[in-house]
Design a protein around this motif. Structure first.
Motif, PDB file in Angstrom:
ATOM      1  N   VAL A   1       0.836  -1.211   0.000  1.00  0.00           N
ATOM      2  CA  VAL A   1       0.000   0.000   0.000  1.00  0.00           C
ATOM      3  C   VAL A   1       0.866   1.255   0.000  1.00  0.00           C
ATOM      4  O   VAL A   1       0.669   2.166  -0.819  1.00  0.00           O
ATOM      5  N   LEU A   2       1.840   1.322   0.910  1.00  0.00           N
ATOM      6  CA  LEU A   2       2.684   2.517   0.977  1.00  0.00           C
ATOM      7  C   LEU A   2       3.519   2.662  -0.300  1.00  0.00           C
ATOM      8  O   LEU A   2       3.669   3.772  -0.828  1.00  0.00           O
TER       9      LEU A   2
ATOM     10  N   THR B   1       2.723   1.722  -3.275  1.00  0.00           N
ATOM     11  CA  THR B   1       1.821   2.198  -4.316  1.00  0.00           C
ATOM     12  C   THR B   1       1.571   3.696  -4.167  1.00  0.00           C
ATOM     13  O   THR B   1       1.625   4.450  -5.145  1.00  0.00           O
ATOM     14  N   LEU B   2       1.322   4.136  -2.944  1.00  0.00           N
ATOM     15  CA  LEU B   2       1.101   5.568  -2.706  1.00  0.00           C
ATOM     16  C   LEU B   2       2.356   6.386  -3.019  1.00  0.00           C
ATOM     17  O   LEU B   2       2.274   7.475  -3.597  1.00  0.00           O
ATOM     18  N   LEU B   3       3.519   5.856  -2.638  1.00  0.00           N
ATOM     19  CA  LEU B   3       4.763   6.572  -2.882  1.00  0.00           C
ATOM     20  C   LEU B   3       5.099   6.670  -4.373  1.00  0.00           C
ATOM     21  O   LEU B   3       5.876   7.528  -4.781  1.00  0.00           O
ATOM     22  N   HIS B   4       4.503   5.810  -5.172  1.00  0.00           N
ATOM     23  CA  HIS B   4       4.711   5.899  -6.617  1.00  0.00           C
ATOM     24  C   HIS B   4       4.222   7.253  -7.141  1.00  0.00           C
ATOM     25  O   HIS B   4       4.793   7.809  -8.078  1.00  0.00           O
ATOM     26  N   PHE B   5       3.186   7.786  -6.523  1.00  0.00           N
ATOM     27  CA  PHE B   5       2.562   9.020  -6.995  1.00  0.00           C
ATOM     28  C   PHE B   5       2.819  10.225  -6.099  1.00  0.00           C
ATOM     29  O   PHE B   5       2.530  11.351  -6.481  1.00  0.00           O
ATOM     30  N   PHE B   6       3.350  10.008  -4.908  1.00  0.00           N
ATOM     31  CA  PHE B   6       3.411  11.059  -3.890  1.00  0.00           C
ATOM     32  C   PHE B   6       4.213  12.279  -4.327  1.00  0.00           C
ATOM     33  O   PHE B   6       3.782  13.417  -4.132  1.00  0.00           O
TER      34      PHE B   6
ATOM     35  N   TRP C   1       2.257  14.193  -6.873  1.00  0.00           N
ATOM     36  CA  TRP C   1       1.119  14.882  -6.268  1.00  0.00           C
ATOM     37  C   TRP C   1       1.549  16.148  -5.532  1.00  0.00           C
ATOM     38  O   TRP C   1       0.852  17.144  -5.571  1.00  0.00           O
ATOM     39  N   THR C   2       2.676  16.061  -4.829  1.00  0.00           N
ATOM     40  CA  THR C   2       3.079  17.180  -3.972  1.00  0.00           C
ATOM     41  C   THR C   2       4.086  18.117  -4.635  1.00  0.00           C
ATOM     42  O   THR C   2       4.047  19.317  -4.386  1.00  0.00           O
TER      43      THR C   2
ATOM     44  N   SER D   1       9.952   8.768  -2.339  1.00  0.00           N
ATOM     45  CA  SER D   1       8.961   8.393  -3.342  1.00  0.00           C
ATOM     46  C   SER D   1       9.568   8.409  -4.739  1.00  0.00           C
ATOM     47  O   SER D   1      10.657   8.933  -4.943  1.00  0.00           O
TER      48      SER D   1
END
Length: 176
Positions: A18-19, A21-26, A29-30, A39
């Motif tokens: 999960v983390l 996957t989120l870090l792939h886009f973080f 995004w920011t 990330s």
């Protein structure tokens, strides 16, 4: 003890997947440069390796707080599992890519999940089978921290080799 270990490893797989996957886009995004350390900053194989290593290392710290005393070789096992999971990303990517040509997004995502799962299964197998000398704990932690530092450095100063090449932009490192 074994049931508890299985639960920890399953939680680790879930946390890392999960983390990661989120870090792939973080970073995208920011856009905040400090987040580039943990990330993905592009689509290179190296950045996908970071998506396995960083969450698995964070989870190892969490798991270590609660269960390192149960396993004298805790950090040695974590070093082995995290390293195998991280290295499986380029091994599978380049093997499959070399065998079948350009890989679909589904295959690339599967490579990430397989790498995470295999790393944690290796740990599950090793936890009760390894016996270590006391000094190996310090060495394992030192190696993990050195790998983490290399991820940080190579994020901002990537070598100009294919592992670090972003196939989307044909650039290296932070391209935006």
């Amino acid at each position: 003890m074994k049931k508890n270990l299985f639960i920890w490893q399953f939680a680790g797989i879930t946390f890392t997947a999960v983390l990661g996957t989120l870090l792939h886009f973080f970073y995208e995004w920011t856009g905040v440069k400090i987040f580039a350390l943990i990330s993905a900053v592009n689509e290179s194989t190296f950045e996908h390796m970071k998506l396995v290593f960083v969450p698995a290392f964070i989870f190892a710290i969490i798991q270590g707080i609660f269960s390192k005393n149960d396993y004298p070789c805790f950090w040695v096992v974590k070093l082995i599992g995290i390293t195998i999971g991280t290295l499986l990303v380029p091994i599978l990517f380049y093997t499959l890519g070399g065998s079948f040509g350009e890989l679909s997004a589904v295959i690339n995502i599967a490579i990430f999940f397989v790498s995470v799962i295999v790393g944690y299964l290796v740990e599950l197998f090793l936890f009760n089978r390894l016996s270590c000398k006391w000094w190996l704990t310090g060495l394992a932690i030192t190696i993990l921290v050195c790998i983490l530092i290399l991820f940080f450095v190579f994020t901002f100063y990537p070598p100009k080799i294919p592992l670090f090449l972003d196939p989307v932009t044909n650039g290296y490192g932070i391209t935006k």
